[in-house]
Design a protein around this motif. Structure first.
Motif, short mmCIF file in Angstrom:
data_model
loop_
_atom_site.label_atom_id
_atom_site.label_comp_id
_atom_site.label_asym_id
_atom_site.label_seq_id
_atom_site.Cartn_x
_atom_site.Cartn_y
_atom_site.Cartn_z
N PRO A 237 0.84 -1.20 0.00
CA PRO A 237 0.00 0.00 0.00
C PRO A 237 0.87 1.25 0.00
O PRO A 237 1.97 1.26 0.57
N SER A 238 0.39 2.30 -0.62
CA SER A 238 1.15 3.54 -0.74
C SER A 238 1.67 4.05 0.59
O SER A 238 2.81 4.47 0.71
N GLY A 239 0.84 3.99 1.62
CA GLY A 239 1.24 4.50 2.92
C GLY A 239 2.32 3.67 3.59
O GLY A 239 2.99 4.13 4.50
N ALA A 240 2.49 2.42 3.16
CA ALA A 240 3.48 1.54 3.76
C ALA A 240 4.81 1.56 3.01
O ALA A 240 5.76 0.90 3.42
N ARG A 241 4.89 2.29 1.90
CA ARG A 241 6.13 2.36 1.13
C ARG A 241 7.13 3.28 1.82
O ARG A 241 6.75 4.21 2.53
N LEU A 242 8.39 3.03 1.59
CA LEU A 242 9.46 3.87 2.10
C LEU A 242 9.45 5.18 1.33
O LEU A 242 9.53 5.18 0.10
N HIS A 243 9.30 6.30 2.02
CA HIS A 243 9.24 7.61 1.37
C HIS A 243 10.62 8.27 1.45
O HIS A 243 11.13 8.52 2.54
N ILE A 244 11.19 8.52 0.27
CA ILE A 244 12.51 9.12 0.16
C ILE A 244 12.35 10.49 -0.48
O ILE A 244 11.99 10.59 -1.66
N GLY A 245 12.60 11.54 0.30
CA GLY A 245 12.49 12.91 -0.20
C GLY A 245 13.85 13.39 -0.70
O GLY A 245 14.88 13.09 -0.10
N VAL A 246 13.83 14.11 -1.82
CA VAL A 246 15.07 14.64 -2.40
C VAL A 246 15.01 16.16 -2.30
O VAL A 246 14.07 16.79 -2.81
N PRO B 281 18.00 -3.06 -2.29
CA PRO B 281 17.36 -3.88 -1.26
C PRO B 281 16.29 -3.13 -0.49
O PRO B 281 15.82 -3.62 0.52
N LEU B 282 15.87 -1.96 -0.97
CA LEU B 282 14.95 -1.12 -0.22
C LEU B 282 13.50 -1.59 -0.29
O LEU B 282 12.71 -1.33 0.60
N GLY B 283 13.13 -2.23 -1.38
CA GLY B 283 11.75 -2.64 -1.57
C GLY B 283 10.94 -1.53 -2.24
O GLY B 283 11.47 -0.72 -3.00
N ALA B 284 9.66 -1.48 -1.94
CA ALA B 284 8.76 -0.50 -2.53
C ALA B 284 9.02 0.88 -1.93
O ALA B 284 9.00 1.04 -0.71
N CYS B 285 9.27 1.85 -2.79
CA CYS B 285 9.62 3.22 -2.35
C CYS B 285 8.81 4.24 -3.13
O CYS B 285 8.30 3.97 -4.21
N VAL B 286 8.76 5.43 -2.57
CA VAL B 286 8.25 6.59 -3.29
C VAL B 286 9.34 7.65 -3.19
O VAL B 286 9.71 8.07 -2.10
N PHE B 287 9.89 8.04 -4.34
CA PHE B 287 10.85 9.14 -4.40
C PHE B 287 10.07 10.43 -4.63
O PHE B 287 9.21 10.48 -5.51
N THR B 288 10.38 11.47 -3.87
CA THR B 288 9.70 12.75 -4.02
C THR B 288 10.71 13.82 -4.37
O THR B 288 11.63 14.10 -3.59
N ASP B 289 10.54 14.40 -5.54
CA ASP B 289 11.35 15.54 -5.99
C ASP B 289 10.68 16.80 -5.45
O ASP B 289 9.45 16.93 -5.51
N THR B 290 11.46 17.71 -4.90
CA THR B 290 10.90 18.91 -4.27
C THR B 290 11.42 20.18 -4.92
O THR B 290 12.44 20.17 -5.61
N ALA B 291 10.74 21.27 -4.65
CA ALA B 291 11.20 22.59 -5.10
C ALA B 291 12.49 22.93 -4.36
O ALA B 291 12.72 22.47 -3.25
#
Length: 189
Positions: free
Chosen positions: A20-29, A71-81
């Motif tokens: 599920p989206s909420g359970a993914r590792l969130h990586i902010g850039v 080895p991270l699994g399911a992630c969401v990368f977030t590009d920011t201003a």
């Protein structure tokens, strides 16, 4: 937002479609305008996630990309201003960047190797302190190392100011992207 141990097990064991989206590792850039955040994400993911342009402030809203990375699994990368934005909407952009920071499980701080030697890292250091307070790991990345620059001096400065050794990368050549993957694996919360 910290993941529970049950959520950590889900995204470490499951595929992108199963997690599920909420359970993914969130990586902010994060980083300054034109530091190479969008180019970094595009090179790291191997996909055209963000628009890349020489004009400062191209990324106006956070852009998320779901991806599975071993080895991270399911992630969401977030590009920011970017920081140091002088545009008319800079305040709104920074509010959205701060919201992305609050949701990040790992922060990637991108600094351009083209940066002037005496240019302070004020916003980057401020945000890294925010992450430290909330126990969010920070990975420092020096990008654009394919350009003429003194990346080693900048790396030494970041190490001195933060205690973190940055990874040197080039989005143009792909150099260092495997090192980023390994470093992110070591930073997993």
């Amino acid at each position: 937002m910290r993941k529970s141990s049950a959520e950590m097990e889900i995204y470490m064991a499951g595929s992108l479609q199963d997690t599920p989206s909420g359970a993914r590792l969130h990586i902010g850039v994060f980083g300054a305008v034109n530091s190479g955040k969008s180019s970094f994400i595009n090179a790291f993911t191997g996909q055209q996630v963000s628009i890349v342009a020489s004009e400062p402030g191209t990324t106006t809203d956070p852009v998320g990309k779901a991806i599975e990375i071993s080895p991270l699994g399911a992630c969401v990368f977030t590009d920011t201003a970017g920081f140091y934005d002088n545009g008319a909407l800079a305040g709104v952009r920074m509010e959205k960047t701060q919201l992305a920071a609050e949701k990040s499980d790992i922060a990637v701080m991108v600094v351009s190797a083209e940066r002037e030697a005496d240019d302070p890292l004020a916003e980057e250091i401020r945000l890294s302190r925010f992450f430290r307070k909330k126990n969010t790991p920070v990975l420092w990345v020096i990008g654009k190392t394919d350009l003429p620059c003194d990346a080693a001096a900048l790396a030494a400065r970041i190490l001195e100011e933060t205690g973190e050794e940055p990874v040197l990368v080039s989005a143009m050549t792909g150099e260092g992207m495997d090192l980023v993957k390994d470093a992110l694996g070591r930073k997993m919360p």
